[in-house]
Design a protein around this motif. Structure first.
Motif, short mmCIF file in Angstrom:
data_model
loop_
_atom_site.label_atom_id
_atom_site.label_comp_id
_atom_site.label_asym_id
_atom_site.label_seq_id
_atom_site.Cartn_x
_atom_site.Cartn_y
_atom_site.Cartn_z
N ALA A 151 0.84 -1.36 -0.20
CA ALA A 151 -0.22 -0.42 -0.07
C ALA A 151 0.90 1.19 0.28
O ALA A 151 2.09 1.52 0.19
N THR A 152 0.03 2.19 -0.56
CA THR A 152 0.88 3.50 -0.63
C THR A 152 1.31 4.16 1.35
O THR A 152 2.35 5.00 1.46
N GLN A 153 0.28 4.07 1.83
CA GLN A 153 0.26 4.22 3.23
C GLN A 153 1.41 3.47 3.63
O GLN A 153 1.57 2.17 3.81
N TRP A 154 1.74 3.72 5.11
CA TRP A 154 2.76 2.44 5.79
C TRP A 154 1.72 1.42 6.89
O TRP A 154 0.34 2.57 7.16
N ALA A 155 2.21 0.54 7.18
CA ALA A 155 2.04 0.01 7.40
C ALA A 155 1.00 0.33 9.60
O ALA A 155 -0.14 -0.08 9.28
N SER A 156 1.97 1.43 10.09
CA SER A 156 1.52 2.03 10.60
C SER A 156 0.70 2.94 10.96
O SER A 156 0.07 3.85 11.96
N SER A 157 0.49 3.21 9.61
CA SER A 157 -0.61 5.28 9.63
C SER A 157 -1.83 4.37 10.44
O SER A 157 -2.81 3.59 9.43
N ASN A 158 -2.44 5.54 11.14
CA ASN A 158 -3.66 5.19 11.65
C ASN A 158 -4.31 6.77 11.65
O ASN A 158 -4.16 7.69 12.64
#
Length: 318
Positions: free
Chosen positions: A203-210
């Motif tokens: 995905a374009t976002q980091w996995a930790s994105s929240n």
């Protein structure tokens, strides 16, 4: 003479660990080891151990490891090494016969001491320990995509977990939740699972994105230069987040979903308009604050489709 616990002729000083409360089952074993001694009531389970067992080369205590596994936990969250002796202490250094129930209290303590684990709530569970409150896990992008999790999950949070997290991370209060009438405490999940993009992450976002969490942490002081921005700690490397009510009451997962939806898809744009516009005034910011009400939150939830809108925005499977 100093008391010792050793083997092979080697003398070791003794340390003591006192179990006076079972946080898992909400049981007080007494009114406090020293306070109860004056009234001859209550007791504690005392675990005798080598004082320096973490640094003196003592091997792991296999009996404790086996007992913890038999209690349903893969391992205790803390190391227990060397020989240990459990006793029922009724006065300072006055002992009684230990009972099988004391073993249960000791195992519960060893499993939860220094633990920051939480578990998903069981909706129809008839009994929960009084020290357990219902909170909500706000899932990060990695959790949603890789584990097919819902964006918001109801969890049970022990008092000891809240205490440990507060001592490690402090307490972060959501300014948006306070304006909506239910102040919430936020803690990052200590697990490092999503703080590095896992294998297969595309995905374009980091996995930790929240983003649900980040927008709940927007600063709301209209005179603050950082108005509308989340602190760096809550704007980077977030991961899963555990949320509880500040007043200690159970937290409804739908309540958190509504708050996050309102903050992310309505308030963020309003804050942004006051930041980007050169003509924005202090009064414009105060009008934004005045808009942040439970009535407006519920109206926006209904207007935008509520739960369906949340699931569609957080669906990262494509």
């Amino acid at each position: 003479m100093k008391k010792t616990l050793g083997c092979g002729g080697q003398m070791r000083s003794i340390g003591r660990l006192y179990v006076e409360h079972n946080d898992v089952r909400g049981r007080n074993l007494g009114s406090g080891k020293f306070g109860s001694a004056l009234r001859n009531e209550g007791y504690c389970v005392t675990l005798l151990h080598r004082d320096g067992y973490l640094a003196d080369g003592s091997p792991p205590n296999k009996s404790i490891l086996a007992s913890v596994r038999a209690s349903g936990a893969p391992r205790p969250p803390y190391a227990y090494n060397g020989p240990m002796v459990a006793m029922r202490e009724v006065h300072p250094e006055d002992y009684a016969d230990i009972q099988l129930s004391d073993f249960r209290h000791l195992m519960d303590y060893l499993i939860t001491y220094a633990s920051t684990d939480v578990r998903e709530s069981v909706p129809d569970l008839q009994y929960r320990a009084p020290t357990v409150v219902r909170g909500v896990k706000i899932c990060c992008d990695g959790e949603i995509k890789l584990h097919a999790s819902e964006p918001f999950v109801s969890i049970d949070v022990r008092r000891s977990t809240r205490t440990n997290l507060s001592s490690i991370q402090g307490e972060s209060n959501s300014p948006i939740s306070a304006l909506l009438g239910i102040p919430l405490n936020f803690w990052k999940d200590p697990s490092a699972e999503f703080h590095v993009n896992p294998p297969g992450w595309d995905a374009t976002q980091w996995a930790s994105s929240n983003q649900n969490v980040a927008f709940m942490m927007m600063r709301t002081n209209p005179s603050d230069p950082s108005w509308g921005w989340a602190p760096l700690y809550w704007n980077h490397d977030i991961g899963n987040v555990w949320v509880v009510r500040e007043d200690g009451q159970d937290l409804d997962v739908r309540e958190v979903a509504m708050m996050c939806h309102f903050a992310r898809f309505k308030l963020q744009r309003m804050f942004e308009d006051t930041i980007d516009s050169k003509d924005s005034t202090l009064q414009d910011r105060k009008r934004v604050l005045k808009y942040i009400t439970r009535e407006n939150m519920r109206a926006f939830w209904e207007e935008t489709g509520g739960g369906e809108a949340v699931r569609s925005h957080d669906d990262l499977s494509d």
